[in-house]
Design a protein around this motif. Structure first.
Motif, short mmCIF file in Angstrom:
data_model
loop_
_atom_site.label_atom_id
_atom_site.label_comp_id
_atom_site.label_asym_id
_atom_site.label_seq_id
_atom_site.Cartn_x
_atom_site.Cartn_y
_atom_site.Cartn_z
N LYS A 81 -35.38 -45.22 -15.12
CA LYS A 81 -34.45 -45.51 -16.21
C LYS A 81 -33.37 -44.43 -16.28
CE LYS A 81 -37.60 -48.14 -19.13
NZ LYS A 81 -38.13 -48.31 -20.52
N GLN A 82 -32.28 -44.78 -16.95
CA GLN A 82 -31.20 -43.81 -17.15
C GLN A 82 -31.57 -42.84 -18.27
OE1 GLN A 82 -27.61 -46.09 -17.88
NE2 GLN A 82 -27.07 -46.02 -15.72
N ARG A 83 -30.96 -41.66 -18.19
CA ARG A 83 -31.16 -40.69 -19.25
C ARG A 83 -30.53 -41.23 -20.53
NH1 ARG A 83 -30.17 -34.40 -17.95
NH2 ARG A 83 -31.58 -35.10 -16.29
N GLU A 84 -31.25 -41.08 -21.63
CA GLU A 84 -30.76 -41.60 -22.90
C GLU A 84 -30.83 -40.54 -24.00
OE1 GLU A 84 -33.24 -44.85 -24.15
OE2 GLU A 84 -35.01 -43.60 -24.39
N LEU A 85 -29.94 -40.68 -24.96
CA LEU A 85 -29.93 -39.77 -26.09
C LEU A 85 -31.15 -40.00 -26.97
CD1 LEU A 85 -27.04 -38.74 -28.36
CD2 LEU A 85 -28.98 -39.89 -29.40
N VAL A 86 -31.73 -38.89 -27.42
CA VAL A 86 -32.82 -38.97 -28.39
C VAL A 86 -32.28 -38.54 -29.76
CG1 VAL A 86 -35.08 -38.12 -29.06
CG2 VAL A 86 -34.57 -38.53 -26.65
N ALA A 87 -31.74 -37.30 -29.80
CA ALA A 87 -31.22 -36.78 -31.06
C ALA A 87 -30.33 -35.58 -30.78
CB ALA A 87 -32.35 -36.37 -31.99
N THR A 88 -29.29 -35.44 -31.58
CA THR A 88 -28.42 -34.28 -31.49
C THR A 88 -28.13 -33.75 -32.88
OG1 THR A 88 -26.41 -35.63 -31.53
CG2 THR A 88 -27.28 -35.05 -29.36
N THR A 133 -25.19 -30.98 -34.82
CA THR A 133 -24.02 -30.12 -34.68
C THR A 133 -24.28 -28.77 -35.35
OG1 THR A 133 -22.99 -30.81 -36.75
CG2 THR A 133 -22.57 -32.17 -34.80
N SER A 134 -23.35 -27.85 -35.15
CA SER A 134 -23.48 -26.54 -35.78
C SER A 134 -23.47 -26.64 -37.30
CB SER A 134 -22.34 -25.63 -35.32
OG SER A 134 -21.08 -26.21 -35.63
N GLY A 135 -22.86 -27.70 -37.82
CA GLY A 135 -22.83 -27.91 -39.26
C GLY A 135 -24.03 -28.66 -39.80
N GLY A 136 -24.89 -29.10 -38.89
CA GLY A 136 -26.11 -29.78 -39.33
C GLY A 136 -26.05 -31.30 -39.32
N THR A 137 -24.97 -31.86 -38.84
CA THR A 137 -24.89 -33.32 -38.75
C THR A 137 -25.77 -33.80 -37.60
OG1 THR A 137 -22.63 -33.33 -39.59
CG2 THR A 137 -23.37 -35.29 -38.40
N THR A 138 -26.62 -34.78 -37.89
CA THR A 138 -27.56 -35.28 -36.90
C THR A 138 -27.22 -36.70 -36.45
OG1 THR A 138 -29.03 -36.05 -38.65
CG2 THR A 138 -29.44 -33.85 -37.76
N ASN A 139 -27.70 -37.01 -35.26
CA ASN A 139 -27.53 -38.35 -34.70
C ASN A 139 -28.81 -38.69 -33.95
OD1 ASN A 139 -26.21 -40.75 -33.89
ND2 ASN A 139 -25.72 -39.82 -31.92
N TYR A 140 -29.34 -39.87 -34.21
CA TYR A 140 -30.61 -40.28 -33.60
C TYR A 140 -30.47 -41.62 -32.89
CZ TYR A 140 -32.90 -36.82 -36.60
OH TYR A 140 -33.29 -35.65 -37.23
N ALA A 141 -31.25 -41.78 -31.83
CA ALA A 141 -31.40 -43.09 -31.23
C ALA A 141 -32.16 -43.98 -32.21
CB ALA A 141 -32.17 -42.98 -29.91
N ASP A 142 -31.81 -45.25 -32.22
CA ASP A 142 -32.47 -46.17 -33.16
C ASP A 142 -33.98 -46.18 -32.96
OD1 ASP A 142 -29.82 -48.69 -33.12
OD2 ASP A 142 -30.08 -46.88 -34.32
N SER A 143 -34.41 -46.01 -31.72
CA SER A 143 -35.84 -46.12 -31.41
C SER A 143 -36.67 -44.97 -31.98
CB SER A 143 -36.04 -46.17 -29.89
OG SER A 143 -35.51 -45.01 -29.28
N VAL A 144 -36.02 -43.88 -32.40
CA VAL A 144 -36.79 -42.73 -32.90
C VAL A 144 -36.50 -42.43 -34.37
CG1 VAL A 144 -36.78 -41.74 -30.58
CG2 VAL A 144 -35.13 -40.92 -32.27
N LYS A 145 -35.58 -43.15 -34.97
CA LYS A 145 -35.24 -42.90 -36.37
C LYS A 145 -36.48 -43.07 -37.25
CE LYS A 145 -30.33 -44.11 -36.30
NZ LYS A 145 -29.29 -45.09 -36.72
N GLY A 146 -36.65 -42.11 -38.15
CA GLY A 146 -37.80 -42.15 -39.05
C GLY A 146 -39.05 -41.54 -38.47
#
Length: 120
Positions: A43-50, A52-65
């Motif tokens: 499979k291709q590499r996929e984002l899990v979570a990131t 930022t320096s300010g604390g803004t987060t981003n999650y893949a739908d599959s791992v949210k919660g």
């Protein structure tokens, strides 16, 4: 050169938890973002979570919660708390960081990867 050193992977049963850590060996500028990606065999590499320096987060739908990304800016460290793990979370997890230098040049760095295996 910046090295990312990961730790915390391993084998866990479904429903269990693991915590990944990643520390940047040095900082050549300002760390804009840190986070985690994963890649399963075939499979291709996929984002899990990131985060930022300010604390803004981003999650893949599959791992949210279930997963929580956090960072300690003073220690150049990012963490990934993984709860309620599922067999489909089995993958190699890669730490990622993006640094901007004083000349506004962006650099992306990757860790060597740590295996997470979730048994059913």
């Amino acid at each position: 050169q910046v090295q990312l050193v990961e730790s915390g992977g391993g084998l866990v049963q479904a429903g269990g938890s693991l915590r990944l850590s990643c520390v940047a060996s040095r900082n050549i500028g300002i760390i804009r973002a840190m986070g985690w990606y994963r890649q399963a065999p075939g499979k291709q590499r996929e984002l899990v979570a990131t985060i930022t320096s300010g604390g803004t987060t981003n999650y893949a739908d599959s791992v949210k919660g279930r997963f929580t990304v956090s960072r300690d800016n003073a220690k150049n460290t990012v963490y990934l708390q993984m709860n309620s793990l599922k067999p489909e979370d089995t993958s190699v997890y890669y730490c990622y960081t993006q640094i901007v230098t004083i000349t506004t040049t962006l650099f992306d760095y990757w860790g060597q990867g740590t295996q997470v295996t979730v048994s059913s």
